[in-house]
Write a protein that holds these residues in place. Structure first.
Motif, PDB file in Angstrom:
ATOM      1  N   ILE A  55       0.874  -1.162  -0.109  1.00 20.42           N
ATOM      2  CA  ILE A  55      -0.212  -0.137   0.006  1.00 20.42           C
ATOM      3  C   ILE A  55       0.773   1.087  -0.124  1.00 20.42           C
ATOM      4  O   ILE A  55       0.449   2.361  -0.812  1.00 20.42           O
ATOM      5  N   GLN A  56       1.949   1.317   0.836  1.00 21.24           N
ATOM      6  CA  GLN A  56       2.744   2.506   0.935  1.00 21.24           C
ATOM      7  C   GLN A  56       3.500   2.668  -0.505  1.00 21.24           C
ATOM      8  O   GLN A  56       3.494   3.826  -0.830  1.00 21.24           O
ATOM      9  N   VAL A  57       3.967   1.624  -0.996  1.00 21.70           N
ATOM     10  CA  VAL A  57       4.531   1.690  -2.306  1.00 21.70           C
ATOM     11  C   VAL A  57       3.670   2.234  -3.390  1.00 21.70           C
ATOM     12  O   VAL A  57       3.982   3.148  -4.261  1.00 21.70           O
ATOM     13  N   CYS A  58       2.452   1.899  -3.321  1.00 18.54           N
ATOM     14  CA  CYS A  58       1.282   2.149  -4.588  1.00 18.54           C
ATOM     15  C   CYS A  58       1.053   3.769  -4.146  1.00 18.54           C
ATOM     16  O   CYS A  58       0.942   4.460  -5.232  1.00 18.54           O
ATOM     17  N   LEU A  59       1.039   4.095  -2.957  1.00 21.13           N
ATOM     18  CA  LEU A  59       0.454   5.596  -2.514  1.00 21.13           C
ATOM     19  C   LEU A  59       1.584   6.366  -2.871  1.00 21.13           C
ATOM     20  O   LEU A  59       1.296   7.455  -3.503  1.00 21.13           O
ATOM     21  N   GLU A  60       2.805   6.000  -2.600  1.00 22.15           N
ATOM     22  CA  GLU A  60       3.987   6.928  -2.900  1.00 22.15           C
ATOM     23  C   GLU A  60       4.236   7.252  -4.420  1.00 22.15           C
ATOM     24  O   GLU A  60       4.518   8.290  -4.906  1.00 22.15           O
ATOM     25  N   SER A  61       3.922   6.214  -5.043  1.00 19.24           N
ATOM     26  CA  SER A  61       4.103   6.180  -6.702  1.00 19.24           C
ATOM     27  C   SER A  61       3.152   7.141  -7.177  1.00 19.24           C
ATOM     28  O   SER A  61       3.206   7.732  -8.013  1.00 19.24           O
ATOM     29  N   LEU A  62       1.621   6.970  -6.851  1.00 15.58           N
ATOM     30  CA  LEU A  62       0.496   7.813  -7.042  1.00 15.58           C
ATOM     31  C   LEU A  62       0.973   9.160  -6.760  1.00 15.58           C
ATOM     32  O   LEU A  62       0.549  10.344  -7.473  1.00 15.58           O
ATOM     33  N   ALA A  63       1.754   9.655  -5.669  1.00 13.26           N
ATOM     34  CA  ALA A  63       1.722  10.754  -5.226  1.00 13.26           C
ATOM     35  C   ALA A  63       3.090  11.571  -5.779  1.00 13.26           C
ATOM     36  O   ALA A  63       3.057  12.870  -6.200  1.00 13.26           O
ATOM     37  N   THR A  64       4.059  10.714  -6.178  1.00 16.19           N
ATOM     38  CA  THR A  64       4.971  11.199  -6.659  1.00 16.19           C
ATOM     39  C   THR A  64       5.578  11.230  -8.232  1.00 16.19           C
ATOM     40  O   THR A  64       6.293  11.853  -8.709  1.00 16.19           O
ATOM     41  N   GLU A  65       4.356  10.415  -8.778  1.00 15.40           N
ATOM     42  CA  GLU A  65       4.409  10.284 -10.334  1.00 15.40           C
ATOM     43  C   GLU A  65       3.269  11.035 -10.994  1.00 15.40           C
ATOM     44  O   GLU A  65       2.294  10.207 -11.363  1.00 15.40           O
ATOM     45  N   PRO A  66       3.286  12.135 -11.239  1.00 11.90           N
ATOM     46  CA  PRO A  66       2.079  12.934 -11.774  1.00 11.90           C
ATOM     47  C   PRO A  66       1.790  12.405 -13.125  1.00 11.90           C
ATOM     48  O   PRO A  66       0.888  12.553 -13.803  1.00 11.90           O
ATOM     49  N   ASP A  67       2.921  11.975 -13.943  1.00  6.59           N
ATOM     50  CA  ASP A  67       2.852  11.723 -15.362  1.00  6.59           C
ATOM     51  C   ASP A  67       2.549  10.207 -15.517  1.00  6.59           C
ATOM     52  O   ASP A  67       2.621   9.694 -16.729  1.00  6.59           O
ATOM     53  N   MET A  68       1.939   9.369 -14.393  1.00  3.91           N
ATOM     54  CA  MET A  68       1.475   8.079 -14.567  1.00  3.91           C
ATOM     55  C   MET A  68       0.411   8.122 -15.373  1.00  3.91           C
ATOM     56  O   MET A  68      -0.389   8.814 -15.309  1.00  3.91           O
ATOM     57  N   SER A  69       0.372   7.096 -16.342  1.00  3.08           N
ATOM     58  CA  SER A  69      -0.873   6.751 -17.036  1.00  3.08           C
ATOM     59  C   SER A  69      -1.920   6.243 -16.457  1.00  3.08           C
ATOM     60  O   SER A  69      -1.853   5.658 -15.310  1.00  3.08           O
ATOM     61  N   PRO A  70      -3.314   6.664 -16.863  1.00  2.18           N
ATOM     62  CA  PRO A  70      -4.342   6.359 -16.117  1.00  2.18           C
ATOM     63  C   PRO A  70      -4.614   4.820 -16.003  1.00  2.18           C
ATOM     64  O   PRO A  70      -5.080   4.424 -14.713  1.00  2.18           O
ATOM     65  N   GLU A  71      -4.018   3.816 -16.722  1.00  2.00           N
ATOM     66  CA  GLU A  71      -4.091   2.727 -16.645  1.00  2.00           C
ATOM     67  C   GLU A  71      -3.083   2.114 -15.586  1.00  2.00           C
ATOM     68  O   GLU A  71      -3.679   1.407 -14.576  1.00  2.00           O
TER      69      GLU A  71
END
Length: 689
Positions: A472-488
């Protein structure tokens, strides 16, 4: 040469008016010394005949007879040789006889002078002969038992007198016997007979004429000597009573110690005797020590009845060894007035005669006979009955019973009753000790299980919580720090975090559920249910959490019609769901799971969830229901889970009065989980319709 005839017997045959009495050895020794001192203090020449049983007794008195021989030449000493004693003529005449000779059991001293005559003629009695004679005198029937151990004092039966006729008769009998051993002394013996007037007496005795009517001059004994003898006999009797008291105490201590030793024999190895083994040791030791016909020791768990498992069988008072055994018999307690009296008074009850006791046969007025006790007395031939409670701090643990059988009642002595009470006290302490040790072992096992549970809890919760939290921590950190992440990719991250959050929620839910079940805080709502509907709900829950590709083939084999079951529907579905989830977890997608149900022949319906998966080792079939149990270990397993599912199932099934168990042929051979659920009673079904 061996002459088996007793001199005392010959004397009593010749003079039937004589009466024997019992003497202690110390009294006879004092009398012998007094008679010898009378010779040494006199100026007359006496005929002296002394017969010792063994040479070792003669050796203690040899110096005295050497002094006597200095005063008279008519001294004859007889003994059975053990070292150097032989027939011969030295300071005095010695006569050796065989140990098997009748003289070997007798003690004689005869002194005949011109103005003084006395004799001592005694035959030693064995301990068994003394016991039988004593009991016959008391009018009691002798029971078969070991010889009296407390009779440390040797006893003799015989005659001591100053009567000259009797003394001359004994002298004639002994001179005749000496003549048979040593015929070369015929001339010397004839001189003695002529000098002391013994010849005619000896000849008459030889042909068996009663001499009780012949005239003879009797010399009355010295009153001081009679008083001395009475004092010695009384002192010896007191000493014997002291010996008996000490022996009885030693007997009690020896028996108590033997039982204690048997108990400690196990505890020294770290494995104390089981309570049943304690009772078996005690019943055998006590029965043998008291020569009882039957000894019983049993535990008292209820006030209704008990089963006899520990018994000692001896020999009946009538000598018939075919006593009826009570092993396996149901022993009545509730309707047993003897037992109830023991319970109320907390002390022993003794029935001296079962054929006259009012508690058994009734008194004809206020109380009638007890048919149950009369049947026991008749069936087991009980004439006397002793019951002693086994107590510990006023808590009744069991009962000791002693039965004396045969036609004659047995009167228990005080020391025997004290002995049984002492053993009952010892048994009570031993039973409590054994129970305490067993409880300690159970407590240790519970502590070990608790320690394992704690270790498993730490390991499992650490693993089950840390893994999803990290994800959960890795997923949330990725969502918070990667604004350019694709919607998928964002959706994948969110789904993963949600899935692991659900996993954590179920973990916490299982903890809370088990806690509520174990603490009894669950409110049960039983109702009439169709089992098929509960199975369908459980299958829907399983399929909602797993894709069809992941699930093995599931087959439902529930006959129709099937009786309704009575249970809390929510918890019944929970049990089915957890068993199915467990089966899916350890069965590959190519395997098979089956659900079966049917009556077990009673008031329960049996449900079985079987799979073709990993299987369970036979020695772990019970352990799988423990909390936090993981067959592979907390950190090496290939499937997720807390190990609480089966523990929760057991708590739920127990809540409605059912049972749950597992079966498996071994590793990789599949497993079966069975549980039972109550069937709705027919009256309930009618009322609900």
């Amino acid at each position: 040469m061996i002459i088996p005839t007793s001199v005392l017997t010959e004397l009593l045959w010749a003079l039937p008016h004589l009466r024997t009495q019992m003497y202690f050895k110390s009294s006879l020794t004092a009398l012998s010394h007094a008679m010898e001192d009378q010779i040494l203090a006199s100026s007359d020449k006496h005929l002296v005949i002394a017969s010792f049983q063994r040479e070792r007794f003669y050796r203690q008195e040899a110096h005295r007879y050497r002094r006597i021989a200095e005063r008279t030449d008519q001294v004859y000493v007889m003994a059975a040789p053990e070292t150097s004693f032989t027939s011969g003529s030295g300071f005095y005449e010695t006569v050796a006889f065989e140990p098997e000779d009748g003289l070997g059991k007798e003690w004689h001293l005869v002194v005949v002078g011109q103005h003084y005559a006395t004799c001592l003629v005694c035959r030693e009695r064995t301990a068994e002969e003394t016991k039988v004679k004593t009991e016959e005198a008391r009018g009691e029937k002798s029971r078969l038992s070991a010889p009296l151990e407390m009779d440390t004092a040797r006893r003799f039966e015989g005659i001591w007198t100053f009567d000259r006729q009797v003394s001359c008769t004994v002298a004639g009998l002994l001179l005749n016997r000496i003549l048979q051993y040593r015929p070369e002394l015929e001339e010397k013996i004839a001189q003695a007979q002529n000098a002391y007037g013994i010849a005619s007496v000896a000849r008459v005795v030889g042909v068996g004429v009663n001499l009780s009517t012949q005239n003879a001059t009797a010399t009355n004994p010295d009153p001081f000597v009679e008083c001395l003898l009475t004092y010695l006999q009384a002192g010896q009797y007191k000493l014997l009573k002291a010996y008996r008291s000490i022996s009885a105490q030693e007997r009690k201590e020896r028996l108590v110690n033997s039982i204690t030793t048997a108990i400690r024999r196990g505890s020294n190895t770290g494995q104390p005797l089981h309570p049943d083994e304690i009772l078996e040791v005690a019943v055998q030791e006590l029965g043998q020590a008291l020569s009882a016909c039957r000894c019983l020791i049993y535990r008292v768990s209820t006030d209704t009845a008990t089963t006899i498992n520990h018994e000692f069988l001896g020999v009946s008072g009538s000598g018939d060894s075919r006593l009826v055994s009570t092993l396996g018999q149901t022993w009545p307690l509730e309707n047993n007035p003897l037992f109830q009296e023991v319970v109320q008074k907390r002390e022993q009850v003794y029935v001296a005669d079962t054929h006259t006791d009012s508690r058994i046969v009734g008194d004809g007025l206020k109380s009638g006979s007890n048919s149950q006790l009369q049947a026991i007395v008749s069936n087991f031939s009980i004439s006397s009955w002793l019951m002693v409670p086994v107590l510990y701090q006023d808590r009744l643990l069991g009962m000791v019973e002693l039965h004396y059988c045969g036609g004659t009642p047995y009167e228990c002595e005080e020391d025997e009753l004290e002995l049984v009470e002492a053993i009952a006290t010892q048994i009570g302490g031993a039973l409590i000790q054994a129970e305490a040790y067993a409880n300690l072992q159970d407590l240790n096992q519970q502590l070990e299980a608790l320690d394992r549970t704690r270790s498993n809890l730490v390991a499992i919760t650490g693993h089950e919580l840390r893994t999803p939290l990290s994800t959960i921590q890795v997923c949330l950190e990725s969502l918070a720090t990667e604004p350019d992440m694709s919607p998928e990719m964002r959706q994948v991250m969110l789904n993963t975090a949600l899935s692991d959050a659900e996993r954590m929620r179920k973990l916490v839910q299982d903890f809370l559920t088990l806690s509520r079940l174990e603490s009894g805080r669950v409110q049960w709502h039983p109702e009439s249910l169709e089992l098929q509907e509960c199975i369908d709900l459980a299958l829907s829950s399983i399929r909602a959490r797993h894709s069809d590709a992941q699930l093995p083939k599931i087959i439902t084999q529930v006959p129709d019609p099937l009786p309704l079951v009575r249970a809390d529907g929510e918890w019944l579905v929970e049990v089915l769901a957890k068993l199915l989830d467990n089966a899916c977890k350890f069965t590959t997608s190519k395997g098979k799971i089956s659900i079966k149900a049917g009556s077990n022949g009673g008031s329960m319906l049996e449900v079985t969830v079987a799979d073709t998966g990993r299987g369970i080792e036979p020695n772990r079939l019970e352990a799988v229901f423990d909390r936090f149990y993981q067959e592979e270990g907390a950190l090496r397993r290939t499937t997720s889970g807390t190990g609480l599912g089966l523990a929760i199932c057991r708590q739920i099934v127990s809540g409605w009065g059912g049972e749950i168990w597992a079966e498996s042929a071994g590793k990789d051979k599949g497993s079966k989980f069975h549980f039972t659920v109550p069937i709705v009673a027919k009256q309930s079904m009618v009322s609900s319709q």
